[in-house]
Design an enzyme around this catalytic site. Structure first.
Site, PDB file in Angstrom:
ATOM      1  N   HIS A  23       1.217  -1.403   0.116  1.00  0.00           N
ATOM      2  CA  HIS A  23       0.012   0.199   0.431  1.00  0.00           C
ATOM      3  C   HIS A  23       0.482   0.948   0.352  1.00  0.00           C
ATOM      4  O   HIS A  23       0.748   1.808   0.954  1.00  0.00           O
ATOM      5  CB  HIS A  23      -1.008  -0.031   0.854  1.00  0.00           C
ATOM      6  CG  HIS A  23      -0.995  -1.014   2.420  1.00  0.00           C
ATOM      7  ND1 HIS A  23      -0.023   0.152   3.462  1.00  0.00           N
ATOM      8  CD2 HIS A  23      -1.550  -1.660   3.441  1.00  0.00           C
ATOM      9  CE1 HIS A  23       0.533  -1.008   4.307  1.00  0.00           C
ATOM     10  NE2 HIS A  23      -0.285  -1.422   4.205  1.00  0.00           N
ATOM     11  N   HIS A  77      -2.938  -9.084  15.599  1.00  0.00           N
ATOM     12  CA  HIS A  77      -2.879  -7.695  14.751  1.00  0.00           C
ATOM     13  C   HIS A  77      -3.579  -8.570  14.192  1.00  0.00           C
ATOM     14  O   HIS A  77      -3.586  -9.562  13.174  1.00  0.00           O
ATOM     15  CB  HIS A  77      -1.715  -7.380  14.842  1.00  0.00           C
ATOM     16  CG  HIS A  77      -1.579  -6.502  13.781  1.00  0.00           C
ATOM     17  ND1 HIS A  77      -3.077  -4.842  13.265  1.00  0.00           N
ATOM     18  CD2 HIS A  77      -0.571  -6.068  12.277  1.00  0.00           C
ATOM     19  CE1 HIS A  77      -2.075  -4.323  12.634  1.00  0.00           C
ATOM     20  NE2 HIS A  77      -1.395  -4.467  12.045  1.00  0.00           N
ATOM     21  N   GLU A  79      -4.787  -7.143  10.476  1.00  0.00           N
ATOM     22  CA  GLU A  79      -4.736  -6.549   9.253  1.00  0.00           C
ATOM     23  C   GLU A  79      -4.455  -7.898   8.242  1.00  0.00           C
ATOM     24  O   GLU A  79      -3.715  -8.549   9.490  1.00  0.00           O
ATOM     25  CB  GLU A  79      -3.086  -5.629   8.820  1.00  0.00           C
ATOM     26  CG  GLU A  79      -3.017  -4.636   7.498  1.00  0.00           C
ATOM     27  CD  GLU A  79      -2.658  -4.074   7.301  1.00  0.00           C
ATOM     28  OE1 GLU A  79      -1.813  -3.565   8.892  1.00  0.00           O
ATOM     29  OE2 GLU A  79      -2.247  -3.066   6.440  1.00  0.00           O
ATOM     30  N   ASP A  81      -2.394  -8.524   6.422  1.00  0.00           N
ATOM     31  CA  ASP A  81      -1.469  -9.962   5.641  1.00  0.00           C
ATOM     32  C   ASP A  81      -1.199 -10.504   7.426  1.00  0.00           C
ATOM     33  O   ASP A  81      -0.231 -11.507   6.961  1.00  0.00           O
ATOM     34  CB  ASP A  81      -0.014  -8.882   5.533  1.00  0.00           C
ATOM     35  CG  ASP A  81       0.218  -7.598   6.229  1.00  0.00           C
ATOM     36  OD1 ASP A  81      -1.333  -7.261   7.072  1.00  0.00           O
ATOM     37  OD2 ASP A  81       1.055  -7.264   7.263  1.00  0.00           O
ATOM     38  N   HIS A 144       0.493  -1.207  15.532  1.00  0.00           N
ATOM     39  CA  HIS A 144      -0.230   1.233  14.480  1.00  0.00           C
ATOM     40  C   HIS A 144      -1.690   0.365  14.490  1.00  0.00           C
ATOM     41  O   HIS A 144      -1.858   1.170  13.363  1.00  0.00           O
ATOM     42  CB  HIS A 144       0.379   0.765  13.587  1.00  0.00           C
ATOM     43  CG  HIS A 144       0.214  -0.563  12.533  1.00  0.00           C
ATOM     44  ND1 HIS A 144       0.233   0.340  11.267  1.00  0.00           N
ATOM     45  CD2 HIS A 144       0.531  -1.337  12.093  1.00  0.00           C
ATOM     46  CE1 HIS A 144      -0.033  -0.742  10.435  1.00  0.00           C
ATOM     47  NE2 HIS A 144      -0.305  -1.891  10.929  1.00  0.00           N
ATOM     48  N   ASP A 163       3.524  -6.701  14.023  1.00  0.00           N
ATOM     49  CA  ASP A 163       4.342  -5.491  13.493  1.00  0.00           C
ATOM     50  C   ASP A 163       5.220  -4.370  13.396  1.00  0.00           C
ATOM     51  O   ASP A 163       6.628  -4.432  12.553  1.00  0.00           O
ATOM     52  CB  ASP A 163       3.328  -4.024  12.421  1.00  0.00           C
ATOM     53  CG  ASP A 163       2.335  -4.829  11.804  1.00  0.00           C
ATOM     54  OD1 ASP A 163       3.196  -5.855  11.279  1.00  0.00           O
ATOM     55  OD2 ASP A 163       1.559  -4.428  11.078  1.00  0.00           O
ATOM     56  N   TYR A 191      11.013   0.448   7.068  1.00  0.00           N
ATOM     57  CA  TYR A 191       9.518   0.519   8.171  1.00  0.00           C
ATOM     58  C   TYR A 191       9.394   1.330   9.122  1.00  0.00           C
ATOM     59  O   TYR A 191       8.224   1.555   9.220  1.00  0.00           O
ATOM     60  CB  TYR A 191       9.870  -1.310   8.850  1.00  0.00           C
ATOM     61  CG  TYR A 191       8.490  -1.722   8.761  1.00  0.00           C
ATOM     62  CD1 TYR A 191       8.174  -3.237   8.373  1.00  0.00           C
ATOM     63  CD2 TYR A 191       8.048  -1.613  10.454  1.00  0.00           C
ATOM     64  CE1 TYR A 191       7.233  -3.655   8.674  1.00  0.00           C
ATOM     65  CE2 TYR A 191       6.194  -1.730  11.011  1.00  0.00           C
ATOM     66  CZ  TYR A 191       6.491  -3.235   9.780  1.00  0.00           C
ATOM     67  OH  TYR A 191       4.673  -3.967   9.321  1.00  0.00           O
ATOM     68  N   HIS A 224       6.805  -9.654  10.322  1.00  0.00           N
ATOM     69  CA  HIS A 224       7.799  -9.531   9.296  1.00  0.00           C
ATOM     70  C   HIS A 224       8.950  -9.575   9.639  1.00  0.00           C
ATOM     71  O   HIS A 224       9.935  -8.850  10.569  1.00  0.00           O
ATOM     72  CB  HIS A 224       7.072  -8.351   8.804  1.00  0.00           C
ATOM     73  CG  HIS A 224       5.847  -7.630   8.544  1.00  0.00           C
ATOM     74  ND1 HIS A 224       5.118  -8.289   7.441  1.00  0.00           N
ATOM     75  CD2 HIS A 224       4.962  -6.957   9.011  1.00  0.00           C
ATOM     76  CE1 HIS A 224       4.064  -8.296   7.310  1.00  0.00           C
ATOM     77  NE2 HIS A 224       4.000  -7.370   8.097  1.00  0.00           N
TER      78      HIS A 224
HETATM   79 FE1  FEO Z   1      -0.497  -3.704  10.627  1.00  0.00          FE
HETATM   80 FE2  FEO Z   1       1.953  -6.762   8.530  1.00  0.00          FE
HETATM   81  O1  FEO Z   1       0.379  -5.296   9.325  1.00  0.00           O
END
Ligand code: FEO
Length: 398
Positions: A23, A77, A79, A81, A144, A163, A191, A224
């Site tokens: 994104h 989290h 989100e 992903d 976040h 994250d 990041y 990640h």
């Molecule tokens: Fe906020 Fe890796 O997703």
């Protein structure tokens, strides 16, 4: 390939070698979606992966256990992903509990609209036993997303950090000591600059809170990138520095140009900064991605903006960059602006306005040059660069 990161705790995530845009954040070297499996009296899966990578996750889990033996799924989290494959994973696993924060439950309902899942909402600081080990949940609201939390396993001194403390970098290696540290920190800084910078006040509080709680951490397992086991202290210190907007004697001159006049000015500004001994990154938005510019902005004391006037406004790439940077709220910067124009010349005023909104310390009113600069104009730009450079040194106590 699965990796045992601590005894009976495994990395079971997925590597995404091909993603190049997240994104609006450029991911030239892909990313990973980390998920972790803990085998104790209870078997616990921490986070899942992007929907398109679910087969990798299932393959990894099956090499350790029957998925139906998983008792709890922890959603640190929501989100996509990390949760895109959650509906199918819940259907497959049929877990006893889906553990999440209170905001996590709301976000899960808003995403997947499943009232029937076995939600177990945990309070900040709550501890649950899973056998020989326990899991403490640390709320990290707005780091976040509103739902974000960490899972801490005290018996293992392991922080599963969602994250935070991660990076977008696809590697065959799983640990920080298996890759080049400088490259790792470049990815880590990118990041932070593009995902977490705007939440810096909360990051600073979180680091303080972690210290206050006296958590013993010898491994950080983010969602990640690389798992940190050698450089835990360095990563925590880097986050504390970035959160407090600690800057170097460095300036970023970021510009766009139409017929190279503003580019000539940019080079002269950079010349002035260099004469003051300030390290300069000259970044043309035609070739530098906005997320790479933000990575350089992160630890720079000054940001100097250059853009010609187009249609009484800014060139679109500069307008887009300013929108992006404004959202990320860089703090404590010194700024100035310059640009060429033909007849109306609003660009410098607009860039100054944007910097005022970001509370930059604007140390020069800016320079506008009609059409093409001559030597005298470029000398003025050199002086602007010197003035910014002197302000950088003064701010850093030199
Ligand atoms: Fe906020 Fe890796 O997703």
């Amino acid at each position: 390939m699965i990796t045992e990161i601590k005894k009976d705790i495994y990395w079971v995530g997925a590597i995404d070698w091909t993603i190049r845009d997240f994104h609006g954040y450029s991911t030239y070297e892909g990313t990973t979606y980390n998920a972790y499996l803990l085998k104790d009296e209870k078997t616990v899966l921490f986070d899942t992966v992007k929907k398109s990578k679910m087969s990798d996750l299932v393959h990894h889990i099956r090499s350790l256990t029957d998925p139906q033996k998983i008792d709890y799924i922890v959603v640190n989290h929501v989100e996509m992903d990390h949760s895109g494959s959650l509906p199918e994973m819940i259907d497959l696993i049929k877990p006893e509990k889906v553990i999440c924060s209170s905001m996590g439950k709301k976000a899960l309902l808003d995403h997947f609209h499943r009232e029937d899942w076995p939600y177990e909402v945990v309070a900040p600081g709550q501890v649950i036993s899973v056998g020989k080990r326990s899991i403490q949940f640390i709320e990290t609201r707005m780091l976040h997303w509103p739902d974000s939390m960490f899972s801490y396993i005290p018996e293992e001194k392991l922080l599963i950090s969602s994250d935070a403390f991660g990076e977008h970098w696809a590697t065959s290696e799983r640990f920080d000591d298996e890759v080049d540290f400088t490259t790792l920190m470049q990815h880590n800084a990118k990041y932070y600059a593009n995902i977490l910078l705007l939440y810096s006040p909360l990051v600073a509080k979180l680091i303080e809170n972690v210290k206050k709680l006296g958590l013993q951490i010898d491994m950080i397992a983010p969602d990640h990138g690389l798992i940190k086991r050698k450089h835990v202290a360095e990563i925590l210190q880097a986050y504390a520095d970035w959160a407090n907007h600690k800057a170097k004697k460095k300036a970023v001159v970021v510009y766009d140009t139409m017929w190279h006049s503003t580019e000539m000015m940019a080079k002269a500004v950079a010349d002035g900064l260099m004469r003051e001994g300030v390290s300069v990154k000259l970044m043309d938005l035609q070739v530098c991605h906005r997320s790479d510019v933000m990575t350089e902005v992160l630890d720079a004391k000054a940001v100097v903006l250059g853009c010609p006037t187009l249609n009484n406004g800014l060139l679109p790439r500069m307008a887009g960059f300013l929108m992006y940077m404004r959202g990320l709220k860089p703090g404590g910067k010194i700024g100035a602006a310059f640009g060429s124009y033909g007849w109306s010349g609003e660009a410098v005023k607009l860039m100054n306005q944007a910097m005022e909104e970001m509370k930059f310390d604007i140390v020069h009113e800016g320079i506008r040059v009609k059409y093409v600069p001559v030597h005298e104009n470029l000398k003025e730009c050199v002086e602007l660069g010197k003035k910014v450079g002197q302000a950088v040194k003064a701010a850093l106590g030199e």
